[in-house]
Design an enzyme around this catalytic site. Structure first.
Site, PDB file in Angstrom:
ATOM      1  N   THR A 168      -9.878 -20.486 -18.168  1.00  0.00           N
ATOM      2  CA  THR A 168      -9.856 -21.930 -18.369  1.00  0.00           C
ATOM      3  C   THR A 168      -8.677 -22.564 -17.631  1.00  0.00           C
ATOM      4  OG1 THR A 168      -8.457 -21.747 -20.325  1.00  0.00           O
ATOM      5  CG2 THR A 168     -10.849 -21.644 -20.667  1.00  0.00           C
TER       6      THR A 168
ATOM      7  N   GLN B 103      -6.320 -24.065 -18.957  1.00  0.00           N
ATOM      8  CA  GLN B 103      -5.113 -23.739 -19.705  1.00  0.00           C
ATOM      9  C   GLN B 103      -4.593 -22.342 -19.344  1.00  0.00           C
ATOM     10  OE1 GLN B 103      -7.892 -25.208 -21.053  1.00  0.00           O
ATOM     11  NE2 GLN B 103      -6.860 -27.201 -21.055  1.00  0.00           N
TER      12      GLN B 103
ATOM     13  N   ASP C 267     -18.934 -11.082  -7.663  1.00  0.00           N
ATOM     14  CA  ASP C 267     -18.113 -10.733  -8.824  1.00  0.00           C
ATOM     15  C   ASP C 267     -18.565  -9.400  -9.425  1.00  0.00           C
ATOM     16  OD1 ASP C 267     -16.900 -13.169  -8.427  1.00  0.00           O
ATOM     17  OD2 ASP C 267     -17.865 -14.165 -10.113  1.00  0.00           O
TER      18      ASP C 267
ATOM     19  N   THR D 222     -17.023 -10.394 -21.213  1.00  0.00           N
ATOM     20  CA  THR D 222     -16.818 -11.346 -22.301  1.00  0.00           C
ATOM     21  C   THR D 222     -17.648 -11.002 -23.543  1.00  0.00           C
ATOM     22  OG1 THR D 222     -16.404 -13.066 -20.671  1.00  0.00           O
ATOM     23  CG2 THR D 222     -16.909 -13.789 -22.900  1.00  0.00           C
TER      24      THR D 222
END
Length: 398
Positions: free
Chosen positions: A365, A367, A91, A124
């Site tokens: 997430t 969601q 990543d 983040t």
């Protein structure tokens, strides 16, 4: 170009030996002490696995997308934490491989491939998670470069990192079109490594706070073009989501194998508990869900390897959603199947359960995955299986 299958088999065989001989005996200890296993990182590097993301001209043996995902699955069957420690390199290094200048690549990639330089991806923030465009860290223009001020949170391997891809606003009024990416190295003046979070799972892989107080970076430390950082950040997500899926599948597989073996040995009411229909059905449901989730992960890998299409990204989001939620369900059921022993640290299933929960949160997430899938359905309808995929399955297409 991806590595050939024979070479891939050799690498995977060496990783399996390493996992059996070195990682398995340490998995519980890594979790209990919450300590980064630097010696295992170095030993993994000696196998060449960190070079899988790096082109040969910069000291690697890649780039290859599939092999690292398969390795994440293998390691996560005994230690999801060490799987994350390994795979976070991909990543973090991919933005440098894809967008770095030749000078940046020649300076940084050989050490990353050799395992002597640990890279980190710093996006983040305390107030910016799913909404990556809302980061508040700023990079103000200064003579010869920029000065970065702000805070990052939850940075994987941040406590042990050496080089960081840091995203900051160079045009605060432009939203996601005003973000740029910079390479910041450990020890830069004004750059402080903060505290590691004490997480429920994936212990041993630091999730770290980073503080930037007027940190100067020269113009040649910008990664890619100015105000194109959001594109750089988003370009890593499809592979990151498949990697999250790989680790979740590996952890769930490890838990289910443990629960099956236990249920064949544990005797209640005069027979092994797996012979009781209620428990057999529970394990059967876990096995079916896990096998189905693995199939969509494999399909997503195949599609993404062939093209970075809209459909491939959507299938990657589906894989991340299903694999991580399946892993959480499977590991929870494995704890249930083993009763009180499932709660005991004498068995690994409780650790697998704790380690799987973060995978439903990392890299978008559940969601967020549903939001992405829903947008695709609204605009384009269901992703279709191609004639090439049908042919690969051995099914004649009309």
């Amino acid at each position: 170009m991806p590595i050939d299958n024979e070479f891939r088999k050799q690498i995977l065989a060496s990783v399996e030996r390493f996992v059996t001989d070195r990682v398995t005996p340490r998995a519980a200890e890594i979790d209990a002490t919450n300590t980064f296993p630097a010696d295992l990182y170095s030993e993994a590097a000696s196998l060449g696995v960190f070079g899988l993301w790096v082109p040969e001209e910069y000291g690697g043996i890649g780039p290859d997308m599939v092999t690292p995902l398969l390795i994440s699955d293998i390691i996560a069957r005994v230690s999801p934490s060490f799987a994350l420690i390994f795979s976070n390199c991909g990543d973090a290094v991919t933005p440098i491989v894809n967008f770095g200048s030749d000078e940046q690549k020649r300076r940084l990639l050989p050490g990353i491939a050799a395992g002597t330089t640990i890279p980190c991806f710093a996006l983040t923030e305390p107030g910016s998670g799913s909404d990556a465009a809302s980061i508040s860290t700023q990079a103000r223009a200064a003579e010869g470069g920029y000065r970065i001020s702000g805070r990052k949170m939850w940075i994987t391997n941040g406590g042990v990192g050496d080089v960081f891809t840091v995203f900051a606003k160079t045009d605060p009024e432009a939203g996601n079109k005003g973000i740029s990416a910079f390479i910041v190295e450990r020890g830069a003046e004004g750059f402080t490594i903060g505290r590691n979070e004490d997480l429920i799972g994936l212990r041993g892989s630091p999730a770290t706070e980073l503080v930037f107080e007027d940190v100067f970076v020269s113009a040649d430390q910008m990664l890619g073009e100015k105000n194109r950082g959001f594109k750089i950040a988003m370009s890593t997500l499809d592979e990151a989501r498949l990697n999250c899926s790989a680790m979740a599948l590996g952890a769930a597989t490890g838990a289910l194998e443990c629960a099956i073996n236990y249920s064949k040995e544990r005797v209640q009411f005069g027979k092994p508990i797996i012979e009781h229909q209620g428990l057999a059905f529970l394990l059967a449901d876990c096995a079916a869900r896990l096998t189905g989730s693995r199939a969509i992960w494999q399909r997503a890998m195949s599609m993404l390897e062939q093209s970075r299409s809209r459909e491939a990204s959507t299938i990657a989001a589906m894989a991340k959603l299903l694999c991580t939620e399946t892993a959480m369900r499977v590991t929870t059921e494995c704890v249930q199947a083993m009763g009180a022993n499932g709660l005991s640290k004498a068995y690994p299933v409780e650790r697998f359960m704790r380690d799987c929960k973060p995978f439903e949160v990392f890299d978008g997430t559940s969601q967020i995955q549903k939001l992405l899938i829903g947008r695709h359905l609204e605009k384009y309808g269901l992703p279709e299986i191609s004639h090439e995929e049908i042919a690969a399955l051995g099914i004649a297409a009309e």
